[in-house]
Motif scaffolding. Structure first.
Motif, PDB file in Angstrom:
ATOM      1  N   ILE A 130      45.606  35.359  39.290  1.00  0.00           N
ATOM      2  CA  ILE A 130      44.375  34.920  38.628  1.00  0.00           C
ATOM      3  C   ILE A 130      43.755  33.690  39.110  1.00  0.00           C
ATOM      4  N   THR A 132      41.591  30.518  39.148  1.00  0.00           N
ATOM      5  CA  THR A 132      41.289  29.476  38.013  1.00  0.00           C
ATOM      6  C   THR A 132      40.534  28.610  38.597  1.00  0.00           C
ATOM      7  N   VAL A 144      44.275  30.401  31.219  1.00  0.00           N
ATOM      8  CA  VAL A 144      45.686  30.704  31.387  1.00  0.00           C
ATOM      9  C   VAL A 144      46.785  29.974  30.383  1.00  0.00           C
ATOM     10  N   ASN A 145      47.895  30.335  30.247  1.00  0.00           N
ATOM     11  CA  ASN A 145      48.980  29.695  29.610  1.00  0.00           C
ATOM     12  C   ASN A 145      50.104  29.788  30.670  1.00  0.00           C
ATOM     13  N   ILE A 152      52.010  32.784  34.770  1.00  0.00           N
ATOM     14  CA  ILE A 152      50.947  33.168  33.722  1.00  0.00           C
ATOM     15  C   ILE A 152      51.549  33.948  32.569  1.00  0.00           C
ATOM     16  N   LEU A 155      46.799  35.077  28.454  1.00  0.00           N
ATOM     17  CA  LEU A 155      45.523  34.719  28.567  1.00  0.00           C
ATOM     18  C   LEU A 155      44.936  34.374  27.163  1.00  0.00           C
ATOM     19  N   VAL A 168      39.741  30.841  33.523  1.00  0.00           N
ATOM     20  CA  VAL A 168      39.699  32.025  34.435  1.00  0.00           C
ATOM     21  C   VAL A 168      38.159  32.324  35.000  1.00  0.00           C
ATOM     22  N   TYR A 172      40.405  38.140  40.729  1.00  0.00           N
ATOM     23  CA  TYR A 172      41.846  38.503  40.538  1.00  0.00           C
ATOM     24  C   TYR A 172      42.389  39.168  41.750  1.00  0.00           C
ATOM     25  N   ASN A 201      41.167  42.246  30.600  1.00  0.00           N
ATOM     26  CA  ASN A 201      42.365  41.431  30.077  1.00  0.00           C
ATOM     27  C   ASN A 201      43.257  42.365  29.459  1.00  0.00           C
ATOM     28  N   LYS A 205      47.134  42.143  30.271  1.00  0.00           N
ATOM     29  CA  LYS A 205      48.135  41.961  29.099  1.00  0.00           C
ATOM     30  C   LYS A 205      49.213  42.956  29.075  1.00  0.00           C
ATOM     31  N   THR A 216      48.835  31.454  39.642  1.00  0.00           N
ATOM     32  CA  THR A 216      47.280  31.136  39.670  1.00  0.00           C
ATOM     33  C   THR A 216      46.878  30.536  41.161  1.00  0.00           C
TER      34      THR A 216
END
Length: 338
Positions: A130, A132, A144-145, A152, A155, A168, A172, A201, A205, A216
């Motif tokens: 993703i 960023t 993003v976490n 990642i 989200l 984000v 992608y 998303n 997920k 990332t």
């Protein structure tokens, strides 16, 4: 490698400039947004692009001229062009699924409403990447976490407490995009809706929940083209980048009569400048005439006429006529202010 470009939206926030031209085809620094975006992505990938699939809206707006322009763009990069339609705007995930026949193999999905500057090696060992951009106010974005392996794991949309500063940006990479296709099909079949629409998303997920590794790819510049103000600012920034890179921005077919050009500017062929000062940070489309005017930090498209004006932070469309003392203006195609 494929590039999938959903671009079916009408660009309502950029009106009046998108009343006759789809937003991705509005020029910035002399080239349509989608043309710049796709070319920049291809440069980052540094791989052969086999196919570029464009997902368009209603043929009444995204007509034959738009299709031809996009086909030529794909062919210029040595890729096969594919055209799909999203006739019913049901969200980002739904848009991607409109290109279902092309969703196999490695692919980049990129939404055509931003421009980037990037210089990183794409991590093709990950299941997905993703893209960023580090931002100062992450609570205004989807972010993003990351875990301790810089993978990642989540989200988060507009977090109220700090999660990360990596926003984000809507681009992608999927090592096998059919995996996203399968998850988005589940989203559609089970009517999983967020914000009234089917979202990419929710497919992502589900991939994460199934153990797929997401990394990332951080861009150095992320420039919006959502409305007139930010599009003019993006034009300014892009002209600066292009000038630094040594790209030729001034046509050799410019007619000047007591006129000054303050670079950086993009000026197309057959532009006529009379008793005027143009620049810095101005883009002028083919056949435009500027007379008795001062223009800076502005975008004026093709075959328009500007007289007796002092313009700053202005955006004027195609075949428009402007004669007056206004400064910060936004005039669409075929408009007249005299």
């Amino acid at each position: 490698m494929k590039i999938i470009v959903p671009m079916a939206g009408r660009g309502s926030r950029l009106r009046p400039h998108t009343l006759t031209v789809p937003k991705p085809l509005v020029p910035v620094a002399g080239k349509p947004i989608v043309h710049r975006l796709v070319a920049d992505i291809a440069a980052v990938l540094n791989q052969k692009i086999d196919e570029i699939a464009f997902i368009l809206g209603d043929p009444a707006f995204f007509g034959a001229d738009v299709v031809e322009s996009l086909k030529e763009l794909a062919k210029s990069l040595g890729a096969k062009p594919s055209i799909y339609r999203q006739l019913d705007p049901k969200g980002t995930g739904h848009a991607i699924m409109c290109a279902a026949p092309s969703l196999k193999g490695p692919a980049v999905i990129a939404y055509a409403d931003t421009l980037i500057r990037a210089d990183f090696d794409l991590d093709t060992s990950a299941d997905a990447v993703i893209w960023t951009k580090k931002v100062d106010n992450p609570s205004a974005y989807g972010v993003v976490n990351l875990n301790d392996k810089d993978e990642i794991i989540e989200l988060v949309e507009k977090p109220e407490t700090f999660v990360s500063d990596q926003a984000v940006i809507g681009i992608y990479y999927f090592k096998e995009v059919s995996e996203l296709k399968n998850e988005l099909q589940y989203v559609l079949d089970n009517d999983i809706i967020n914000g009234g629409e089917y979202q990419i998303n929710d497919g992502i997920k589900r991939m994460m929940a199934n153990g797929k590794t997401f990394k990332t790819g951080t861009v150095s510049e992320w420039m919006d083209c959502g409305n007139k103000e930010v599009t003019v600012e993006t034009n300014r920034r892009m002209l600066g980048f292009l000038a630094e890179s040594g790209e030729k921005l001034l046509s050799e077919k410019i007619t000047k009569d007591n006129a000054t050009i303050i670079e950086p500017c993009f000026i197309a062929e057959d532009v006529v400048l009379i008793n005027s000062s143009v620049g810095p940070y101005v883009s002028l489309g083919k056949g435009t005439i500027i007379e008795n005017s001062t223009v800076k930090n502005s975008i004026i498209q093709t075959h328009s006429v500007v007289k007796n004006a002092t313009l700053d932070n202005a955006m004027i469309g195609n075949h428009a006529h402007f004669n007056g003392k206004f400064t910060n203006v936004s005039i669409g195609d075929y408009s007249e202010l005299k």
